[in-house]
Write a protein that holds these residues in place. Structure first.
Motif, PDB file in Angstrom:
ATOM      1  N   GLU A  30       0.790  -1.218   0.000  1.00  0.00           N
ATOM      2  CA  GLU A  30       0.000   0.000   0.000  1.00  0.00           C
ATOM      3  C   GLU A  30       0.828   1.276   0.000  1.00  0.00           C
ATOM      4  O   GLU A  30       0.292   2.354  -0.253  1.00  0.00           O
ATOM      5  CB  GLU A  30      -0.946   0.010   1.207  1.00  0.00           C
ATOM      6  CG  GLU A  30      -0.324   0.379   2.540  1.00  0.00           C
ATOM      7  CD  GLU A  30       0.563  -0.701   3.138  1.00  0.00           C
ATOM      8  OE1 GLU A  30       1.254  -0.416   4.130  1.00  0.00           O
ATOM      9  OE2 GLU A  30       0.567  -1.837   2.616  1.00  0.00           O
ATOM     10  N   ALA A  31       2.124   1.181   0.305  1.00  0.00           N
ATOM     11  CA  ALA A  31       2.945   2.389   0.372  1.00  0.00           C
ATOM     12  C   ALA A  31       4.269   2.131  -0.349  1.00  0.00           C
ATOM     13  O   ALA A  31       4.760   1.006  -0.368  1.00  0.00           O
ATOM     14  CB  ALA A  31       3.203   2.779   1.831  1.00  0.00           C
ATOM     15  N   PRO A  32       4.858   3.161  -0.934  1.00  0.00           N
ATOM     16  CA  PRO A  32       6.065   2.942  -1.748  1.00  0.00           C
ATOM     17  C   PRO A  32       7.182   2.214  -1.011  1.00  0.00           C
ATOM     18  O   PRO A  32       7.785   1.288  -1.553  1.00  0.00           O
ATOM     19  CB  PRO A  32       6.483   4.374  -2.125  1.00  0.00           C
ATOM     20  CG  PRO A  32       5.213   5.151  -2.107  1.00  0.00           C
ATOM     21  CD  PRO A  32       4.394   4.558  -0.991  1.00  0.00           C
ATOM     22  N   PHE A  33       7.470   2.599   0.222  1.00  0.00           N
ATOM     23  CA  PHE A  33       8.613   2.029   0.933  1.00  0.00           C
ATOM     24  C   PHE A  33       8.402   0.558   1.278  1.00  0.00           C
ATOM     25  O   PHE A  33       9.307  -0.263   1.142  1.00  0.00           O
ATOM     26  CB  PHE A  33       8.884   2.843   2.204  1.00  0.00           C
ATOM     27  CG  PHE A  33      10.146   2.456   2.934  1.00  0.00           C
ATOM     28  CD1 PHE A  33      11.378   2.589   2.330  1.00  0.00           C
ATOM     29  CD2 PHE A  33      10.090   1.974   4.238  1.00  0.00           C
ATOM     30  CE1 PHE A  33      12.547   2.245   3.007  1.00  0.00           C
ATOM     31  CE2 PHE A  33      11.242   1.618   4.913  1.00  0.00           C
ATOM     32  CZ  PHE A  33      12.480   1.761   4.307  1.00  0.00           C
ATOM     33  N   ILE A  34       7.200   0.191   1.680  1.00  0.00           N
ATOM     34  CA  ILE A  34       6.946  -1.170   2.160  1.00  0.00           C
ATOM     35  C   ILE A  34       6.935  -2.185   1.023  1.00  0.00           C
ATOM     36  O   ILE A  34       7.069  -3.392   1.264  1.00  0.00           O
ATOM     37  CB  ILE A  34       5.618  -1.225   2.954  1.00  0.00           C
ATOM     38  CG1 ILE A  34       5.580  -2.434   3.906  1.00  0.00           C
ATOM     39  CG2 ILE A  34       4.418  -1.264   2.017  1.00  0.00           C
ATOM     40  CD1 ILE A  34       6.602  -2.371   5.009  1.00  0.00           C
ATOM     41  N   THR A  35       6.806  -1.744  -0.226  1.00  0.00           N
ATOM     42  CA  THR A  35       6.796  -2.704  -1.333  1.00  0.00           C
ATOM     43  C   THR A  35       8.096  -3.485  -1.422  1.00  0.00           C
ATOM     44  O   THR A  35       8.115  -4.597  -1.954  1.00  0.00           O
ATOM     45  CB  THR A  35       6.548  -1.999  -2.682  1.00  0.00           C
ATOM     46  OG1 THR A  35       7.576  -1.023  -2.894  1.00  0.00           O
ATOM     47  CG2 THR A  35       5.191  -1.329  -2.705  1.00  0.00           C
ATOM     48  N   THR A 274       1.377  -3.445  13.983  1.00  0.00           N
ATOM     49  CA  THR A 274       2.558  -2.803  13.415  1.00  0.00           C
ATOM     50  C   THR A 274       3.631  -3.857  13.186  1.00  0.00           C
ATOM     51  O   THR A 274       3.598  -4.949  13.755  1.00  0.00           O
ATOM     52  CB  THR A 274       3.142  -1.712  14.331  1.00  0.00           C
ATOM     53  OG1 THR A 274       3.548  -2.307  15.581  1.00  0.00           O
ATOM     54  CG2 THR A 274       2.136  -0.608  14.597  1.00  0.00           C
ATOM     55  N   ALA A 275       4.600  -3.505  12.355  1.00  0.00           N
ATOM     56  CA  ALA A 275       5.837  -4.273  12.223  1.00  0.00           C
ATOM     57  C   ALA A 275       6.993  -3.288  12.245  1.00  0.00           C
ATOM     58  O   ALA A 275       6.891  -2.186  11.677  1.00  0.00           O
ATOM     59  CB  ALA A 275       5.845  -5.089  10.939  1.00  0.00           C
ATOM     60  N   SER A 276       8.073  -3.674  12.893  1.00  0.00           N
ATOM     61  CA  SER A 276       9.228  -2.793  13.040  1.00  0.00           C
ATOM     62  C   SER A 276      10.501  -3.558  12.725  1.00  0.00           C
ATOM     63  O   SER A 276      10.616  -4.756  13.022  1.00  0.00           O
ATOM     64  CB  SER A 276       9.308  -2.227  14.467  1.00  0.00           C
ATOM     65  OG  SER A 276       8.140  -1.493  14.796  1.00  0.00           O
ATOM     66  N   VAL A 311       7.678   0.316  10.384  1.00  0.00           N
ATOM     67  CA  VAL A 311       7.579   0.495   8.933  1.00  0.00           C
ATOM     68  C   VAL A 311       6.224   0.071   8.387  1.00  0.00           C
ATOM     69  O   VAL A 311       5.948   0.236   7.198  1.00  0.00           O
ATOM     70  CB  VAL A 311       8.692  -0.275   8.194  1.00  0.00           C
ATOM     71  CG1 VAL A 311      10.065   0.297   8.522  1.00  0.00           C
ATOM     72  CG2 VAL A 311       8.636  -1.771   8.531  1.00  0.00           C
ATOM     73  N   SER A 312       5.363  -0.505   9.228  1.00  0.00           N
ATOM     74  CA  SER A 312       4.051  -0.949   8.771  1.00  0.00           C
ATOM     75  C   SER A 312       3.043  -0.721   9.881  1.00  0.00           C
ATOM     76  O   SER A 312       3.354  -0.909  11.055  1.00  0.00           O
ATOM     77  CB  SER A 312       4.088  -2.434   8.389  1.00  0.00           C
ATOM     78  OG  SER A 312       2.827  -2.879   7.931  1.00  0.00           O
ATOM     79  N   ARG A 313       1.835  -0.310   9.488  1.00  0.00           N
ATOM     80  CA  ARG A 313       0.759  -0.073  10.450  1.00  0.00           C
ATOM     81  C   ARG A 313      -0.574  -0.400   9.790  1.00  0.00           C
ATOM     82  O   ARG A 313      -0.786  -0.080   8.614  1.00  0.00           O
ATOM     83  CB  ARG A 313       0.772   1.382  10.910  1.00  0.00           C
ATOM     84  CG  ARG A 313      -0.460   1.776  11.725  1.00  0.00           C
ATOM     85  CD  ARG A 313      -0.496   3.256  12.009  1.00  0.00           C
ATOM     86  NE  ARG A 313      -1.799   3.666  12.517  1.00  0.00           N
ATOM     87  CZ  ARG A 313      -2.179   4.931  12.699  1.00  0.00           C
ATOM     88  NH1 ARG A 313      -1.351   5.916  12.427  1.00  0.00           N
ATOM     89  NH2 ARG A 313      -3.387   5.201  13.154  1.00  0.00           N
ATOM     90  N   LEU A 314      -1.462  -1.036  10.534  1.00  0.00           N
ATOM     91  CA  LEU A 314      -2.764  -1.387   9.981  1.00  0.00           C
ATOM     92  C   LEU A 314      -3.797  -1.504  11.089  1.00  0.00           C
ATOM     93  O   LEU A 314      -3.601  -2.228  12.063  1.00  0.00           O
ATOM     94  CB  LEU A 314      -2.672  -2.722   9.231  1.00  0.00           C
ATOM     95  CG  LEU A 314      -3.947  -3.242   8.580  1.00  0.00           C
ATOM     96  CD1 LEU A 314      -4.471  -2.265   7.544  1.00  0.00           C
ATOM     97  CD2 LEU A 314      -3.704  -4.596   7.939  1.00  0.00           C
ATOM     98  N   GLY A 315      -4.894  -0.771  10.963  1.00  0.00           N
ATOM     99  CA  GLY A 315      -6.038  -0.901  11.853  1.00  0.00           C
ATOM    100  C   GLY A 315      -7.218  -1.368  11.037  1.00  0.00           C
ATOM    101  O   GLY A 315      -7.391  -2.544  10.756  1.00  0.00           O
ATOM    102  N   ASN A 333       2.490   4.793   7.679  1.00  0.00           N
ATOM    103  CA  ASN A 333       3.007   3.502   8.127  1.00  0.00           C
ATOM    104  C   ASN A 333       3.954   3.632   9.311  1.00  0.00           C
ATOM    105  O   ASN A 333       4.119   2.680  10.079  1.00  0.00           O
ATOM    106  CB  ASN A 333       3.713   2.786   6.975  1.00  0.00           C
ATOM    107  CG  ASN A 333       2.807   1.809   6.253  1.00  0.00           C
ATOM    108  OD1 ASN A 333       1.708   1.522   6.704  1.00  0.00           O
ATOM    109  ND2 ASN A 333       3.264   1.306   5.123  1.00  0.00           N
ATOM    110  N   SER A 334       4.588   4.768   9.469  1.00  0.00           N
ATOM    111  CA  SER A 334       5.516   4.950  10.588  1.00  0.00           C
ATOM    112  C   SER A 334       4.898   5.703  11.757  1.00  0.00           C
ATOM    113  O   SER A 334       5.563   5.946  12.764  1.00  0.00           O
ATOM    114  CB  SER A 334       6.765   5.713  10.102  1.00  0.00           C
ATOM    115  OG  SER A 334       6.427   7.022   9.687  1.00  0.00           O
TER     116      SER A 334
END
Length: 507
Positions: A30-35, A274-276, A311-315, A333-334
């Motif tokens: 969903e976001a450029p960095f996380i791809t 989240t993931a870190s 680096v990832s977040r989701l609710g 995401n951060s």
């Protein structure tokens, strides 16, 4: 038409109103960095009152990671990142900060199994060298395990305690292999059941359950059509088309916890995942080898260090994918829920309805979208609103609303009259695409919640205080099928095998 939409019964209806403005799919890439980091890409978060028989009073939390897995993706398949932490956060007082965090961390052990080739022992390139069962992993070349810590208070500075096996007291749990194929693992459902653990949860009088492993992707969506300028018939018949991701698997972190061990002063909780990862990564030019290659370097292909960085977040599903604008996707995401004021414009003035109006001519509701602010950022008073009101994006669940039995669930949640469904939490069967599209197009404008939960005004859409577009149900055409889900923990179905080695028919 009445001047305001009335939803009854109040204690149910308000709890199921929209928790995600404009949601259209799960959060894949969903976001450029996380791809570039699929191992830590959170894709779906489910939080619901357990509906397995005999599990009244429990809440199930499922965090999915590593999107769009092709079942045949060997030889390494889809292990998670040993250098990352995966977390499920619970807010039970409404300050948009975690009161409880469940932190998963993984460890991978390579056995380097070898075979004799002309008198020389040579390591094999496969993840297993023979069939594997839940009771016997002798043929398994890679072993994955994980721990779960419960952090009370701040996720980094709070009190940390381990979840432990309720029988053995161990704090390390084995993770099953991915579904390589039917020759390697003959009965995967039975095999995976060996990795569901009863666990002792700190400060909780009743045990819970935990599972981490591959599952079949449970989300349904015509993903390609949505991103192709919303190439759908949004107000057409709710028919069934091909679910584009039906042939994919996912990795699930599933936890079942007594509701009383999650709630605070009332029965409502908010949750997000989240993931870190570590801040720094240095590539090692001479990674670890084996006696066969003569390498003596004991380090892996990369050395990682520094503080853990989110680096990832989701609710609620796909807020970042279709609500947050492209310039702010990595920032979201951060970020943490307590700082969500910076994203308020994306809720009060959402772009998705405007895009639908441009492409399809369907009238967008007026702004500001006070309806979406209430149900998306603050919760509905008396039902999904926590004791302290802090505008923030998270999935909200009223644990006091009874679960609907599997056979009676409606995939439209509240829009279908099933008040235990999305967006009162989220179950695997909930068609969040259709539900959220419907809300984004003005289904909730001017809604009131009356009855037992007084004062539940949702809010208008600009000057509009009644349903827009006639209250039509919007659809993307991909419909869930109840037969595709388990009715027991961990609820998501057995993953698809990488190979099906059933005997071929004689020709």
């Amino acid at each position: 038409m009445l001047s305001r939409l009335t939803l009854i019964p109040a204690a149910c209806a308000a709890a199921t109103l929209l928790a995600s403005a404009g949601t259209m799919a799960s959060s894949h890439r969903e976001a450029p960095f996380i791809t570039g980091m699929p191992k830590v890409d959170g894709t779906d978060f489910y939080m619901f009152n357990s509906y397995e028989s005999g599990r009244d009073g429990y809440v199930t939390l499922i965090a999915n990671y590593l999107p769009l897995q092709d079942a045949y993706g060997g030889p390494n398949y889809f292990s998670l990142d040993d250098d990352a932490i995966y977390e499920i956060h619970i807010d039970n007082d409404g300050n948009a900060q975690e009161n409880i965090t469940f932190r998963f961390q993984f460890n991978t052990e390579r056995r380097d199994l070898a075979v004799d080739v002309g008198g020389t022992s040579v390591p094999v390139p496969l993840i297993n060298i023979n069939a594997v069962t839940g009771q016997n992993n002798d043929a398994q070349n890679v072993l994955e395990s994980f721990t779960v810590e419960m952090v009370t208070g701040d996720r980094r500075t709070g009190n940390v305690q381990n979840l432990t096996d309720a029988g053995s007291g161990d704090s390390s749990f084995a993770k099953p292999l991915d579904n390589i194929g039917t020759k390697s693992i003959g009965d995967y459902e039975t095999y995976a059941d060996n990795f569901i653990y009863d666990v002792t949860i700190p400060d909780c009088p009743m045990p819970g359950r935990v599972f981490a492993g591959q599952r079949q992707e449970g989300f349904v969506v015509n993903l390609g059509e949505i991103f192709d300028l919303i190439a759908l018939d949004p107000l057409g018949a709710r028919d069934s088309r091909r679910n584009i991701i039906a042939d994919k698997n996912i990795t699930s972190l599933a936890l079942e916890v007594p509701a009383d061990c999650l709630t605070g002063e009332n029965t409502v909780i908010g949750g997000w995942t989240t993931a870190s990862i570590r801040q720094a990564t240095v590539i090692n030019p001479a990674p670890q080898g084996s006696e066969t290659t003569g390498s003596s370097n004991a380090k892996g292909p990369a050395v990682k260090g520094g503080a853990f960085t989110q680096v990832s977040r989701l609710g609620s599903p796909l807020v970042n994918e279709v609500v947050i604008g492209l310039p702010d996707k990595d920032r979201f995401n951060s970020s943490e829920p307590k700082d969500d004021g910076q994203f308020a414009t994306y809720v009060t003035n959402p772009s998705l309805p405007a895009l639908v109006e441009i492409v399809h001519g369907v009238a967008a509701p007026e702004t500001p979208r006070n309806d979406l602010v209430t149900v998306f950022l603050t919760g509905v008073p008396g039902v999904t609103q926590l004791p302290t009101v802090t505008a923030s994006e998270m999935l909200r669940l009223n644990t006091g609303i009874p679960a609907t039995a599997a056979g009676g669930q409606n995939d439209l949640g509240v829009a279908g009259g099933d008040f235990a469904g999305f967006p009162n939490g989220r179950r695997p069967i909930d068609d969040v695409v259709d539900i959220a599209l419907t809300a984004a197009e003005g289904f909730l404008c001017g809604a009131d919640v009356n009855g037992e939960a007084a004062g539940g005004e949702i809010g208008s859409c600009g000057t509009q205080d009644m349903q827009v577009n006639g209250g039509a149900i919007v659809n993307d055409g991909a419909l869930p099928n109840a037969a595709d889900y388990l009715t027991r923990f961990p609820y998501l179905n057995t993953p698809l095998p990488g190979a099906d080695n059933a005997p071929l028919a004689v020709r």
